[in-house]
Design an enzyme around this catalytic site. Structure first.
Site, short mmCIF file in Angstrom:
data_model
loop_
_atom_site.label_atom_id
_atom_site.label_comp_id
_atom_site.label_asym_id
_atom_site.label_seq_id
_atom_site.Cartn_x
_atom_site.Cartn_y
_atom_site.Cartn_z
N PHE A 1 -0.70 0.78 2.77
CA PHE A 1 -0.51 0.34 1.38
C PHE A 1 0.26 -0.97 1.38
O PHE A 1 1.33 -1.07 1.99
CB PHE A 1 0.25 1.38 0.54
CG PHE A 1 0.36 0.96 -0.89
CD1 PHE A 1 -0.69 1.17 -1.78
CD2 PHE A 1 1.49 0.30 -1.37
CE1 PHE A 1 -0.60 0.75 -3.10
CE2 PHE A 1 1.57 -0.14 -2.69
CZ PHE A 1 0.52 0.09 -3.56
N ASP B 1 5.10 -4.88 7.25
CA ASP B 1 5.33 -4.62 5.82
C ASP B 1 6.47 -3.60 5.73
O ASP B 1 6.26 -2.39 5.89
CB ASP B 1 4.06 -4.08 5.16
CG ASP B 1 4.27 -3.79 3.68
OD1 ASP B 1 5.44 -3.71 3.23
OD2 ASP B 1 3.26 -3.63 2.96
N LYS C 1 11.36 -3.48 -2.40
CA LYS C 1 11.96 -2.28 -3.01
C LYS C 1 13.50 -2.17 -2.93
O LYS C 1 14.17 -2.37 -3.92
CB LYS C 1 11.29 -1.04 -2.42
CG LYS C 1 9.82 -0.96 -2.84
CD LYS C 1 9.22 0.40 -2.58
CE LYS C 1 7.90 0.57 -3.30
NZ LYS C 1 6.70 0.28 -2.51
C1 LIG Z 1 5.55 -0.47 -2.80
C2 LIG Z 1 4.91 -1.15 -1.64
C3 LIG Z 1 4.29 -2.40 -1.77
C4 LIG Z 1 4.10 -3.07 -3.11
O1 LIG Z 1 5.29 -3.42 -3.71
P1 LIG Z 1 5.29 -3.88 -5.28
O2 LIG Z 1 6.70 -4.31 -5.50
O3 LIG Z 1 4.90 -2.67 -6.08
O4 LIG Z 1 4.31 -4.96 -5.42
C5 LIG Z 1 3.81 -3.00 -0.64
N1 LIG Z 1 3.92 -2.43 0.57
C6 LIG Z 1 4.51 -1.22 0.74
C7 LIG Z 1 4.63 -0.64 2.10
C8 LIG Z 1 5.01 -0.54 -0.36
O5 LIG Z 1 5.55 0.67 -0.20
#
Ligand SMILES: *Cc1c(COP(=O)(O)O)cnc(C)c1O
Length: 394
Positions: free
Chosen positions: A131, A218, A247
């Site tokens: 994701f 990521d 986050k």
């Molecule tokens: C939440 C998340 C995203 C996206 O972040 P947003 O601030 O919602 O755009 C991308 N990568 C990972 C691994 C995430 O958990």
């Protein structure tokens, strides 16, 4: 609460609860009912709600200066860049406002890297069940057909392989000569709370070195202490070329960052990328305040200790439970995989246990408590989850 949501687009399936106040790992609704927060706004409010240091940083900066634009030097942005790079083993930072934007910056770095290597049709290697966000590029990188449905045509330029499978990466390298980068989560959060093995990440690093690919981690969900280290890749002893964060970085204040080292840190040149709000004085001051608290209270280490405690308590309480397939996690990122779809647990946890949880991949109860939880709160989370699953069984 009367429902006044008819003017909101229906992008979310919301619970019929609204919170008006929080403190630490507790939340209260308008009727004064207290809830225990075991999701931290999806791995965001790691320092808990209404942290006094964060509130003070926001209040003071709001009275000084909110925004000037990136046409000028921004002292707090320089400070946050320096601190994040020191923690992450990186050299330069680009600031934005969300995780998806941080990954967009990383993907643009991969394109510039390809240009430099004279690869005309560059591919980024991504993972099944990964994701990376909801923008069109990060959605294409995301390995979830349900999230992509309706938004085709997807942006091209991604090769997808099974996660945590180094053989699959080797085969992709042989079959797709135009790979220029790998985008990978060290623990797949939305993908069911699955941690990549340390050996896999080390071999991935070696393959990236051999082929001249950028290793892009990521860490939007795993970063900032969540897994029991400042960054998930630290568990494997590897250092990526690019790291994305969001986050937990702002404890609820929107901020994202794309960090890089080596040649990748020098790919953007003036005019090549930008964000109006990215790196504003307020967001960056909050980021610095978050790092201050995390370092002072050794929260990454605490997440490791509390994570072990929570895993052990859950394993003890749910031992032999007929529906539980697996209990796994790293730090305070924990998944309980059930043998059936369990999205309904979120509502029942709120209603019956006054507990905030999430469900990921349809069948995995995910716990992402704030890192400032007390031992008693961690034990309480385990007890409420055990009661929830016992009630659920009958
Ligand atoms: C939440 C998340 C995203 C996206 O972040 P947003 O601030 O919602 O755009 C991308 N990568 C990972 C691994 C995430 O958990």
């Amino acid at each position: 609460m009367t429902d006044t949501s008819s003017h909101l687009m229906q992008a979310y399936a919301r619970q019929p609860v609204a919170f008006v106040r929080g403190s630490g790992a507790s939340l209260w609704d308008a009727d004064g009912v207290e809830y225990l927060d075991a999701m931290a706004g999806v791995a965001v409010t790691s320092l808990g709600h209404a942290h006094p240091d964060i509130a003070a940083a926001i209040a003071e900066q709001a009275g000084l200066l909110l925004h000037t634009s990136n046409l000028f030097r921004i002292d707090w942005q320089e400070r946050l860049g320096e601190r994040l790079c020191a923690l992450a083993g990186m050299e330069r930072a680009f600031f934005c406002n969300s995780g998806a934007e941080a990954n967009e910056a990383a993907l643009k770095l991969a394109r510039l890297h390809a240009r430099r290597a004279r690869v005309a049709q560059p591919q980024v290697l991504v993972m099944d069940n990964g994701f990376h966000g909801r923008t069109l590029a990060t959605l294409a990188a995301t390995g979830n057909p349900a999230a992509q449905r309706g938004f085709e045509p997807l942006m091209p330029g991604f090769v997808r392989v099974p996660y945590d499978d180094i053989g699959a990466v080797r085969r992709a390298a042989a079959e797709a000569p135009d790979i220029v980068a790998v985008l990978v989560e060290t623990v797949q959060g939305e993908g069911g709370v699955r941690a990549a093995g340390a050996a896999y990440l080390r071999e991935l690093r070696a393959l990236c070195d051999r082929h001249g690919w950028l290793l892009m981690a990521d860490e939007v969900q795993t970063g900032m202490g969540r897994t029991g280290a400042w960054f998930g890749y630290r568990h494997a002893g590897v250092v990526p070329d690019v790291v994305t964060l969001a986050k937990g970085l702002g404890n609820g204040f929107p901020i994202g960052a794309c960090l890089a080292r080596g040649p990748a840190a020098a790919l953007f040149s003036p005019g090549g990328h930008g964000s109006t709000f990215g790196g504003n004085p307020l967001a960056c001051r909050v980021g610095c305040a978050v790092i201050d608290v995390m370092a002072r209270e050794q929260l990454p280490q605490r997440a490791a200790v509390l994570g072990r405690r929570l895993l052990a308590a859950l394993r003890a309480a749910l031992h032999g439970h007929p529906d539980v397939l697996a209990i796994r996690g790293q730090g305070l990122m924990i998944g309980i995989e059930l043998d059936h779809p369990c999205a309904g647990l979120v509502g029942r946890a709120l209603e019956q246990q006054r507990l905030l949880i999430t469900v990921t991949r349809g069948n995995t109860l995910r716990l992402l408590p704030p890192l400032i939880c007390s031992e008693a709160q961690i034990d309480d989370i385990a007890a409420r989850v055990a009661r929830l699953l016992d009630i659920d069984q009958t």
